[in-house]
Design an enzyme around this catalytic site. Sequence first.
Site, short mmCIF file in Angstrom:
data_model
loop_
_atom_site.label_atom_id
_atom_site.label_comp_id
_atom_site.label_asym_id
_atom_site.label_seq_id
_atom_site.Cartn_x
_atom_site.Cartn_y
_atom_site.Cartn_z
N GLU A 52 0.73 -1.04 -0.01
CA GLU A 52 -0.06 0.04 0.01
C GLU A 52 1.01 1.19 0.10
OE1 GLU A 52 -2.83 -0.29 3.09
OE2 GLU A 52 -4.34 -1.41 1.93
N GLU A 91 -6.40 -7.92 -0.58
CA GLU A 91 -6.57 -8.08 0.95
C GLU A 91 -8.24 -7.92 1.00
OE1 GLU A 91 -4.50 -5.57 3.54
OE2 GLU A 91 -2.68 -5.92 2.44
C1 GLA Z 1 -4.07 -2.57 4.93
C2 GLA Z 1 -2.49 -3.01 5.31
C3 GLA Z 1 -2.49 -4.41 5.96
C4 GLA Z 1 -3.05 -4.45 7.27
C5 GLA Z 1 -4.61 -4.03 6.86
C6 GLA Z 1 -5.35 -4.04 8.06
O1 GLA Z 1 -4.67 -2.87 3.97
O2 GLA Z 1 -2.28 -3.38 3.83
O3 GLA Z 1 -0.93 -4.62 6.17
O4 GLA Z 1 -2.75 -3.39 8.08
O5 GLA Z 1 -4.97 -2.80 6.28
O6 GLA Z 1 -6.98 -3.90 7.61
#
Ligand code: GLA
Length: 669
Positions: free
Chosen positions: A152, A309
Amino acid sequence: MAKKFFDHIIHGGDYNPDQWIKTPEIWDEDMRLMKLAHINSATVGIFSWAAIEREEGVYDFEWLDTILDKMHRNGISAILATPSGARPAWLAEKYSEVLRTDENGIRNKFGERHNHCLTSSIYREKVRNINRKLAERYKNHPALKMWHISNEYSGECHCALCCEAFRKWLKEYYHNDIDELNFKWWNGFWSHSFNSFEQINPPSGRGESNTTGLYLAWKRFITDSHISFFENEIAPLREITPDIPVTTNFMRRYNGIDYQKFAGHVDLVSWDNYPAWDRGKNLGEALEAAFLHDFFRSTKFGQPFFLMESTPSLVNWHDVNKLPKSGIHELASMQAIAHGADSIQYFQWRKGRGGDEKFHGAVVDHCGHENTRVFSNVTKLGKVLEKLGSAVGTETASRVAVIYDWENGWAVSSFCGYNNIHRDYVKECIKWYAPFYKRGIGVDVISMQDDFSKYDAVIAPFLYMLKDGTEERIEKYVKNGGCFVATYLTGIVDSDDLCKLGGFPAGNLKKVFGVWCEETDSLPEDMPGKAEFNGKVYEVNHICDIIHTNGAKVLGKYKSDFYNGQPCVTENAFGKGKAYYAAFRNDSDFADDFCEMFIKCNAIAPDAEIPLGDGIFLRKRGNNIFIMNFNDDERDIVLDKEYTNVITCETVCGKITLPVCGYIVIKQC
Ligand code: GLA
Ligand code: ZN
């Protein structure tokens, strides 16, 4: 058939075995549990830099070797991450320039993640080095199937190196001509003219925060900095593992990076989806998720994307973290597949014992065994995904496009004037996306620079900025038979936020739409206006254009204020096509009612002739038709003919009851 990266749907997620180095028996348990849950992939190494390079130049790959071998032996693919998202303490201690500096010039201390300078050549070199080590070590490892670059990407740095890089970027962008920059930023205003690029600093609350030209340039520079950071990261991977695809996970509507531009640099787009389910707003959450799936898919046409995710249960970062009911995750996962995802992945596989995310949902809880609600939900989904292999790599075709342009979003959110509270660009785009989605009509979510010609209709909410060539492309599209819908504040500025002269909407668009806008009104929350369209009266909320027709047919008129009786909805025949102007914002049914008329008049057909009720969404992908119930109660649908249920292989027809969180995937017999 689009590009296929796998021949099955990837079911996996973020796996952090390095947090369990002292208890390797857990690793074996992970393998057993992954197989039990029908998990076929795991993303490893995202935050593993300190575990791999314990001290500068001192590497320990043993644990990762063991994990990758175990994964391979157990039929689990590896999506291997590069660890640049969080650096080891030794690195920050020794090379302080790698840490990020805030807009007041204060350098951060070591800690958190994503806390790095985007420009530092030392950091870039260290990242290249660790990525090279990973690629060299695992280039022939049979588990390695994809690279997950960093995590991210986000944020910005204001250190001296970044400021210098920004000035260099400006010089290139404005052809090394400070007068050009002064003109484009309208620097005669408030005596802001610069004599040289060296005088310019990034936007800051303690300096310049009102020059929108500067703001847009900075956003573009930050996007380019992330892209060049990414290119630096992948250089050794391209060299050593040229056949392994690379992706980096995008973050929903994160405003800091132009994802439409970044998408051109990845092999596969992936993103992280975290709707807030079961807080009484599931339909809104499902609409937004659908919109974002279509947005990310459309950033790389003709290709599937990865859902990198999602949470199998709750998150830990809401004020109050509600547990979602069973079934909603499976339904949301189907929605992702329906819109073009070739993977369903989780944050996270196993809850850690400590750290900030120990109470974030995971497939495996602290109890450590499989006898949990969440584990059995994930297992059930894993089995279903195995039956959907025919969807992998298939395209998600659309006859309609909504323009949601990232740079326009920056411009819309930054100018001062009219209604300074209610800009709501994304909300407006979703408002105009929803009527089509609800009627089973597939939508692409595109930028203003994408090709319009393949669509029956293009809807452009709040298209305030017109980049070079957009005006001409809209004109050509309509002339050749396209249907184009614009709303209030269309065609106001160029890509530097300089107002167009000669009346709005800009230039020839006045002819295309057959209207011109004389003034724009803003309405306080408690003073909505009134407008009539098709015999129904609507509130005018927040903002409206006062327009005059110049050839267009009037479909609706204002019913309030000094512009009572003036047109507010128009239709103009132009060339072989039609251009509509909806001059006011309404927060309830207007967009839906307008689209109902628009869809009928322009014969825009749904993807399947199956009537859908409220909260039932349909998306066609390849030959598969996904029908999903996001209501809080069961609903019936009636199929128009016989279909095959893709998951059970049974023939289905007539009335089908979809339970709460129910869905069906069918294809023509
Ligand atoms: C983000 C991050 C993860 C984690 C999630 C928690 O998407 O990429 O590493 O912290 O949030 O929801
Ligand atoms: Zn910096």
